[in-house]
Design an enzyme around this catalytic site. Sequence first.
Site, PDB file in Angstrom:
ATOM      1  N   LYS A   3      23.854  35.311  12.000  1.00 67.60           N
ATOM      2  CA  LYS A   3      22.682  34.780  12.697  1.00 67.60           C
ATOM      3  C   LYS A   3      21.808  35.942  13.174  1.00 67.60           C
ATOM      4  CE  LYS A   3      24.668  30.314  13.271  1.00 67.60           C
ATOM      5  NZ  LYS A   3      25.877  29.661  13.697  1.00 67.60           N
ATOM      6  N   HIS A  31      25.895  31.786  18.484  1.00 67.49           N
ATOM      7  CA  HIS A  31      24.457  31.765  18.790  1.00 67.49           C
ATOM      8  C   HIS A  31      24.096  32.671  19.959  1.00 67.49           C
ATOM      9  CE1 HIS A  31      22.655  28.923  16.023  1.00 67.49           C
ATOM     10  NE2 HIS A  31      23.786  28.234  16.076  1.00 67.49           N
ATOM     11  N   SER A  33      24.986  24.942  19.479  1.00 67.93           N
ATOM     12  CA  SER A  33      23.994  25.123  18.421  1.00 67.93           C
ATOM     13  C   SER A  33      22.995  23.979  18.315  1.00 67.93           C
ATOM     14  CB  SER A  33      24.692  25.334  17.086  1.00 67.93           C
ATOM     15  OG  SER A  33      25.606  24.293  16.830  1.00 67.93           O
TER      16      SER A  33
HETATM   17  C1  LIG Z   1      26.901  29.051  12.871  1.00 68.70           C
HETATM   18  C2  LIG Z   1      28.094  28.893  13.724  1.00 68.70           C
HETATM   19  C3  LIG Z   1      29.354  29.279  13.271  1.00 68.70           C
HETATM   20  C4  LIG Z   1      29.565  29.732  11.860  1.00 68.70           C
HETATM   21  O1  LIG Z   1      29.042  30.997  11.630  1.00 68.70           O
HETATM   22  P1  LIG Z   1      28.793  31.493  10.125  1.00 68.70           P
HETATM   23  O2  LIG Z   1      28.833  32.958  10.223  1.00 68.70           O
HETATM   24  O3  LIG Z   1      27.477  30.928   9.707  1.00 68.70           O
HETATM   25  O4  LIG Z   1      29.908  30.927   9.305  1.00 68.70           O
HETATM   26  C5  LIG Z   1      30.415  29.188  14.139  1.00 68.70           C
HETATM   27  N1  LIG Z   1      30.257  28.727  15.405  1.00 68.70           N
HETATM   28  C6  LIG Z   1      29.060  28.323  15.873  1.00 68.70           C
HETATM   29  C7  LIG Z   1      28.931  27.830  17.283  1.00 68.70           C
HETATM   30  C8  LIG Z   1      27.943  28.386  15.046  1.00 68.70           C
HETATM   31  O5  LIG Z   1      26.764  27.983  15.497  1.00 68.70           O
END
Ligand SMILES: *Cc1c(COP(=O)(O)O)cnc(C)c1O
Length: 391
Positions: free
Chosen positions: A240, A209, A181
Amino acid sequence: MPALSYLTEQLDQFRAAGTYQRLRVLGSASAAESRFDGKEVINLASNNYLGLCTHPKLIEASVAAAKKYGAGSGAVRTISGTMTLHLQLEERIAQFKNVEACVVFQSGFTANAGTVSAILTPEDHVISDALNHASIIDGCRLSRAKIHVFPHKDHAAAEQKLAELDDVPGRKLLISDGVFSMDGDIGPLPELAAAAQKHGAIMMVDDAHSSGVLGRNGRGTVDHFGLHGRVDIQVGTLSKAIGVLGGYVCGTRDFIEYLYHRARPFLFSTSHPPAVAAACLAAFDILEQEPERIDNLWKNRQYWKEALDREGFDTGLSETPIVPVLVGEADRAYRFSQALFDEGVLATGIGFPTVPKGKARVRTIVTATHTREELDRALEAFRKARKTLET
Ligand SMILES: *Cc1c(COP(=O)(O)O)cnc(C)c1O
C-alpha cells in the site's frame, strides 16, 4: 451439463441483483490521475498513499536489482531463495519499527494468514474484531482455533470475552486491524493492549493501512499510540503506502524464527524477486527522507473529507485518508461509482459481503500526490454523479 455450470448460474444471479462487477483495467502507472479502460480519470481508488508506486528512486532501485540479481529468486526462502536483499529489507524494517526482528512474506495477506495459522492450535482462542481483514479471518480458520468475534471496536466486549476465557485452557490471541480498510477508522489499540496484558493474551495488530500513514515517518499505529513493547505481533504491508508488494511481521527474534519453521507461505511459496525487495528498501529511505509526503497526505485527507462533509455526503467513521461515502444498498454504490467514472473519477463501489447490507459505499482514498485542483474537480464529479442516486 458442464460440471461448472452452477457458477454461471451464480453469475447470472449477481447480474440480476446489480452486483456483477467488471474489472477496471489500468493502462498507465498507478498515480493521482491514471488511465482506466482507456479513459483518463482522477484515481481515488488506489492504496498508493504516498505516490511511491512511481517514485524514481524505487524504480531505479528495482531496475538495478533486476540487472544485478535477475528477475526471480529461484526458490522458497527455506530452500535457496533467501537473498541478501531479503535480509537487508527485514533488518531495515525491524530497525524502523523498533523491534527485535522481522520477516517479509509475499503479501500482507499471506503474512496474516501464515502467522495466525502457524502460532495457534485447535485448543487455542482468537478474540477478533468483527471488521478484521479477510486474511486474518482465513488465518483464524486455518488454525482451527476457537474464534470469538467482538463488535467492531468494542474493547469492553473484547475484555469481557478474555475474562470469560481466563479459566479456559488454551492460548488467547487478541487481534485487531490498526486502521480498518472499509471505514477508515482506527482500532482502540491502547485499550485492547491493556486488556491483552491483563489477561495474558497475545496482542496482534494488522497495520496494513497504517504503514507509511500513521505514526512518526509512517511507523504505524503502535507508534501513533506510543505502544512500543506492548504489542507482541505487528503485521504491515509493503503493497500500500510502501508502493510495491509484500507483507511483514515484526516481533521477537524467537517468534520470527519460529515462523521460518512453521509459516506455510514462507515454507511453500517462492520469495520476492530482487526488484521487489530493492524497491521496498528504497521506500523506507523515502519515509525518512521525505516526511513531507505524509504531511501532504494528511492535508489532502483533511481538505477532501471536509469538502465531502460540507456537501452533505455521509463519510461514516473515517479518521484516516480512507474516506467512504455511504449510500445504502450495493446496487446504488455500483451505480454511483459508474456515474463518477463517467464524470472522470475512479472510486470503487463496495457492497455486501465486503461490507454489511445497507452499508454499501463508494470508497475514496486520497493520496499525497493529488493536487487541490484535482480534488476540486473530483468534488464537482461527486456533485454531478449524486443525481443518479436521487432516482
Ligand atoms: C490490504 C490489506 C491486507 C493485505 O495486504 P496485501 O499486501 O495487499 O496482501 C491485510 N490486512 C489489511 C487490513 C489490509 O487492508
